[in-house]
Design an enzyme around this catalytic site. Structure first.
Site, PDB file in Angstrom:
ATOM      1  N   ARG A 211       0.834  -1.202   0.000  1.00 60.12           N
ATOM      2  CA  ARG A 211       0.000   0.000   0.000  1.00 60.12           C
ATOM      3  C   ARG A 211       0.875   1.260   0.000  1.00 60.12           C
ATOM      4  O   ARG A 211       1.919   1.305   0.649  1.00 60.12           O
ATOM      5  CB  ARG A 211      -0.883   0.029   1.249  1.00 60.12           C
ATOM      6  CG  ARG A 211      -1.819  -1.143   1.380  1.00 60.12           C
ATOM      7  CD  ARG A 211      -2.929  -1.184   0.383  1.00 60.12           C
ATOM      8  NE  ARG A 211      -3.760  -0.006   0.385  1.00 60.12           N
ATOM      9  CZ  ARG A 211      -4.946   0.043  -0.239  1.00 60.12           C
ATOM     10  NH1 ARG A 211      -5.426  -1.018  -0.884  1.00 60.12           N
ATOM     11  NH2 ARG A 211      -5.646   1.140  -0.241  1.00 60.12           N
ATOM     12  N   VAL A 212       0.398   2.263  -0.703  1.00 62.63           N
ATOM     13  CA  VAL A 212       1.111   3.539  -0.697  1.00 62.63           C
ATOM     14  C   VAL A 212       0.341   4.562   0.140  1.00 62.63           C
ATOM     15  O   VAL A 212       0.714   5.716   0.222  1.00 62.63           O
ATOM     16  CB  VAL A 212       1.325   4.083  -2.134  1.00 62.63           C
ATOM     17  CG1 VAL A 212       2.274   3.189  -2.909  1.00 62.63           C
ATOM     18  CG2 VAL A 212       0.000   4.237  -2.870  1.00 62.63           C
ATOM     19  N   ASP A 213      -0.781   4.115   0.728  1.00 64.10           N
ATOM     20  CA  ASP A 213      -1.556   5.029   1.575  1.00 64.10           C
ATOM     21  C   ASP A 213      -1.425   4.591   3.039  1.00 64.10           C
ATOM     22  O   ASP A 213      -0.554   3.812   3.386  1.00 64.10           O
ATOM     23  CB  ASP A 213      -3.028   5.057   1.130  1.00 64.10           C
ATOM     24  CG  ASP A 213      -3.628   3.653   1.053  1.00 64.10           C
ATOM     25  OD1 ASP A 213      -2.987   2.698   1.544  1.00 64.10           O
ATOM     26  OD2 ASP A 213      -4.730   3.510   0.506  1.00 64.10           O
ATOM     27  N   ASP A 214      -2.308   5.067   3.886  1.00 68.68           N
ATOM     28  CA  ASP A 214      -2.188   4.736   5.311  1.00 68.68           C
ATOM     29  C   ASP A 214      -3.014   3.515   5.684  1.00 68.68           C
ATOM     30  O   ASP A 214      -3.596   3.449   6.770  1.00 68.68           O
ATOM     31  CB  ASP A 214      -2.569   5.955   6.162  1.00 68.68           C
ATOM     32  CG  ASP A 214      -1.546   7.051   6.000  1.00 68.68           C
ATOM     33  OD1 ASP A 214      -0.350   6.713   5.886  1.00 68.68           O
ATOM     34  OD2 ASP A 214      -1.923   8.233   5.954  1.00 68.68           O
ATOM     35  N   VAL A 215      -3.076   2.559   4.781  1.00 65.58           N
ATOM     36  CA  VAL A 215      -3.756   1.310   5.084  1.00 65.58           C
ATOM     37  C   VAL A 215      -2.684   0.294   5.496  1.00 65.58           C
ATOM     38  O   VAL A 215      -1.645   0.193   4.861  1.00 65.58           O
ATOM     39  CB  VAL A 215      -4.544   0.799   3.852  1.00 65.58           C
ATOM     40  CG1 VAL A 215      -5.038  -0.619   4.070  1.00 65.58           C
ATOM     41  CG2 VAL A 215      -5.716   1.730   3.558  1.00 65.58           C
TER      42      VAL A 215
END
Ligand code: PRX
Length: 630
Positions: free
Chosen positions: A499-503
């Protein structure tokens, strides 16, 4: 076939769709429609517009009409070694019809949402199919979620009905599901509209008891459903009518109710199951996922049944009574295709080869993985030890939102590379973009997006289409943004980097850092929290939480435990932080934004912090490093 699926998707998908039963044919001029560009109007996708069908009919009645009435649809293995049962397509069809009749009798209509909160017992996929039979929209909530998470989903979905089970034993642990449901309904307050709660009595877990039953709201399955007729009129629904919703975590806000529709999902679930798992009628397929997640929807319930195969449903846990359980089950029933998550492979690998070698596993011919990147060591062990070096491995990349596999090997069709999800499935056009949204060509690494619609893509977020557009399409106009990073090698193979997000991906479970943070700050002594994912040898990623507590309050072991307990009770035990790090203050920019990049580095003891010039107060970092092992 891939080339054909890209050059003429309408012809490709309609040829495949013709193998299913449709009450009404689609409009030939509008087979595939989609707009991924918010500047050109609302985001929308449709497949087989104008057509009518029913997925439960295609899963059950269509198979029975092909002479598969006596074929096993489900083989169920309970928590205990001596608990199992086989249900034929005809038997499942009767049970589905009885429940569908009960639901209809109490007033459930097409489009109504029904929450299902059940363990892995046959009644779980039966409930999904019964909803589908009458056009109701099922919303399965994983039975590991807490009362609070369940309440949130009941309220958001505006469901009036919940289907559950009194209790379940998983390994040696007893889960009292009915009391979680009762608490959830209580927590929901006025926002909760539940009028009926149907409960399976699992007497293997606890003795039959009506102590907490509420008259006119609570019903025992065996006293009501069992008495209904086993024939039920099918509700023919539009291809674009909702089939189910399933909540998933994003990087911000509360979980999103991902909505999947009927026609495209049906065709894609069946096609991926057929080609990726090489599944034929009568084959025994075991997908270890729980039906509370998308993998259980597509590859425990719908995909196998649409192919006339037998799906194994397992109630227990892989290490009970010992870590050989999976292979004992494989031998007992003759499982041919086995599909699981890398976290399970790694945890069994750690237990040593003897537990595997004790069983022959000679029935296995294909192995699959899903949910997180698989490290090459685990891949090789899976191949060499579990598969005796003779089973191809399909490392399937996809998401709750995609409904089915998007990037995956096709077994034996082309060489596999350990750790790579290989190539796009039919009809899927992945692209890799840089941060500026420019498509990168050839060998490259960047953000993974998809540039054209595929049949089983999510159509909206329940009750919030603007959020659907903002989360998935606004980041890069014209593309569906997956939230994952990926690398493409010289052979065109994709390597998902995470993941590149805050997941955070814990054991293949998606957890939003914002959700864990909000659970932590719900503790009266916690004023601020920042959560990051860090590498974990078994779980893939672990949860590392920085917490700031009220000034003047002492930071104690007791408080630490309370904070962890708070996350367990707000979200569920699987979201419990592995580490709590006391943070008198957090590293922020001058505008108050938390610098998670720095927090990740401190958490994994990488003290080369890089550029910290944007920090408002550099002393904060030094203090966090000092407090790391407190
Ligand atoms: O990060 C990717 C990871 O799991 C995410 C999707 O999670 P969820 O919606 O819960 O669905 C899981 C089961 C389909 C993705 O964004 N992921 C899934 N499969 C893989 C993967 N990462 C690497 N390799 C995979 N095969």
């Amino acid at each position: 076939m891939y080339k054909e699926s890209i050059t003429d998707p309408s012809a490709f998908w309609s040829a495949i769709a013709s193998e299913f039963y449709w009450k009404k044919e689609w409009d030939p001029a509008n087979i595939v429609q989609g707009n991924f560009d918010t500047t050109k109007g609302p985001i929308s996708t449709s497949f087989f517009s104008g057509a009518q069908t029913n997925i439960a009919w295609n899963c059950l009645d269509a198979q029975i009409s092909k002479g598969r009435g006596d074929t096993a649809a489900f083989v169920w293995e309970g928590n205990g070694l001596d608990e199992n049962k086989t249900m034929s397509y005809s038997e499942v069809c009767s049970e589905v019809n009885k429940l569908a009749n009960w639901l209809r009798n109490i007033g459930v209509k097409k489009g109504d949402r029904v929450i299902i909160y059940m363990p892995m017992i046959p009644e779980l996929p039966i409930s999904m199919l019964a909803c589908a039979r009458i056009g109701a929209v099922h919303g399965v909530v994983f039975a590991g979620f807490s009362a609070e998470s369940l309440a949130q989903r009941i309220i958001d979905s505006e469901a009036k009905i919940i289907l559950t089970c009194n209790a379940v034993l998983r390994g040696t642990k007893l889960l009292d599901l009915k009391s979680i449901v009762d608490s959830a309904i209580g927590l929901g307050g006025d926002g909760c509209r539940i009028t009926h709660c149907l409960c399976v009595a699992n007497e293997r877990a606890v003795p039959f008891s009506e102590s907490n039953f509420i008259l006119e709201r609570d019903f025992w399955w065996k006293e009501t459903v069992e008495k209904m007729s086993s024939t039920c009129e099918t509700e023919w629904v539009d291809a674009e009518d909702a089939l189910f919703m399933l909540y998933t975590s994003g990087s911000t806000g509360k979980p999103k109710g991902v909505v999947h529709t009927t026609g495209g999902y049906m065709v894609y679930a069946a096609t991926t199951t057929k080609y990726v798992f090489d599944l034929k009628p009568g084959d025994l397929f075991w997908c270890t996922a729980d039906c509370g997640w998308i993998t259980g929807h597509t590859y425990v319930t719908y995909g196998p049944l649409l192919n006339g195969a037998t799906s194994l449903v397992f109630e227990g846990v892989p290490n009970y009574p010992d870590p050989g359980r999976c292979w004992e089950i494989v031998d007992k029933f003759g499982v041919q295709v086995f599909y699981t998550a890398p976290t399970l492979i790694r945890s069994l690998q750690r237990e040593g080869d003897d537990y595997v070698k004790k069983y022959s596993r000679s029935s296995l011919r294909l192995l699959g993985t899903v949910g997180e990147p698989i490290n090459p060591e685990a891949w090789k062990w899976y191949h060499k030890v579990v598969g005796n070096g003779k089973c191809p491995i399909v490392d399937t990349w996809w998401q709750t939102e995609t409904g089915g596999h998007l990037i995956t090997p096709l077994p034996a069709a082309f060489p596999s590379k350990p750790g790579s999800a290989a190539l796009p499935f039919f009809g899927v056009e992945p692209v890799i973009l840089n941060e500026q949204g420019k498509e990168l060509l050839g060998e490259c690494e960047g953000l993974l997006c998809i540039k054209s619609p595929w049949p089983s893509m999510m159509r909206t977020i329940y009750g919030d289409h603007p959020r659907y557009e903002t989360a998935y399409f606004k980041p890069f106009p014209g593309y569906y943004f997956t939230g994952d990073g990926a690398r493409r090698d010289k052979d065109g193979y994709y390597w998902i980097t995470g993941r590149v997000d805050d997941v955070i991906n814990v054991s293949g479970h998606r957890i939003g850092s914002a959700e864990v943070e909000s659970a932590l700050v719900s503790h009266s002594l916690c004023t601020e929290a920042a959560v990051v994912g860090i590498e974990h040898a078994i779980k893939g990623q672990g949860i590392y939480a920085y917490v700031t507590i009220l000034d003047g309050v002492e930071y104690t072991m007791e408080l630490k435990k309370e904070l962890i307990a708070c996350v367990r009770s707000t979200i569920g035990p699987f979201a419990a932080p592995d580490t709590i790090h006391w943070a008198p203050s957090l590293p922020k920019t001058r505008s108050g934004k938390i610098l998670r990049r720095i927090l990740r580095k401190i958490a994994c003891k990488d003290d080369s912090l890089g550029d910290i010039s944007t920090l408002a107060d550099k002393g904060v970092v030094e203090e966090l490093v000092r407090l790391r092992d407190v």
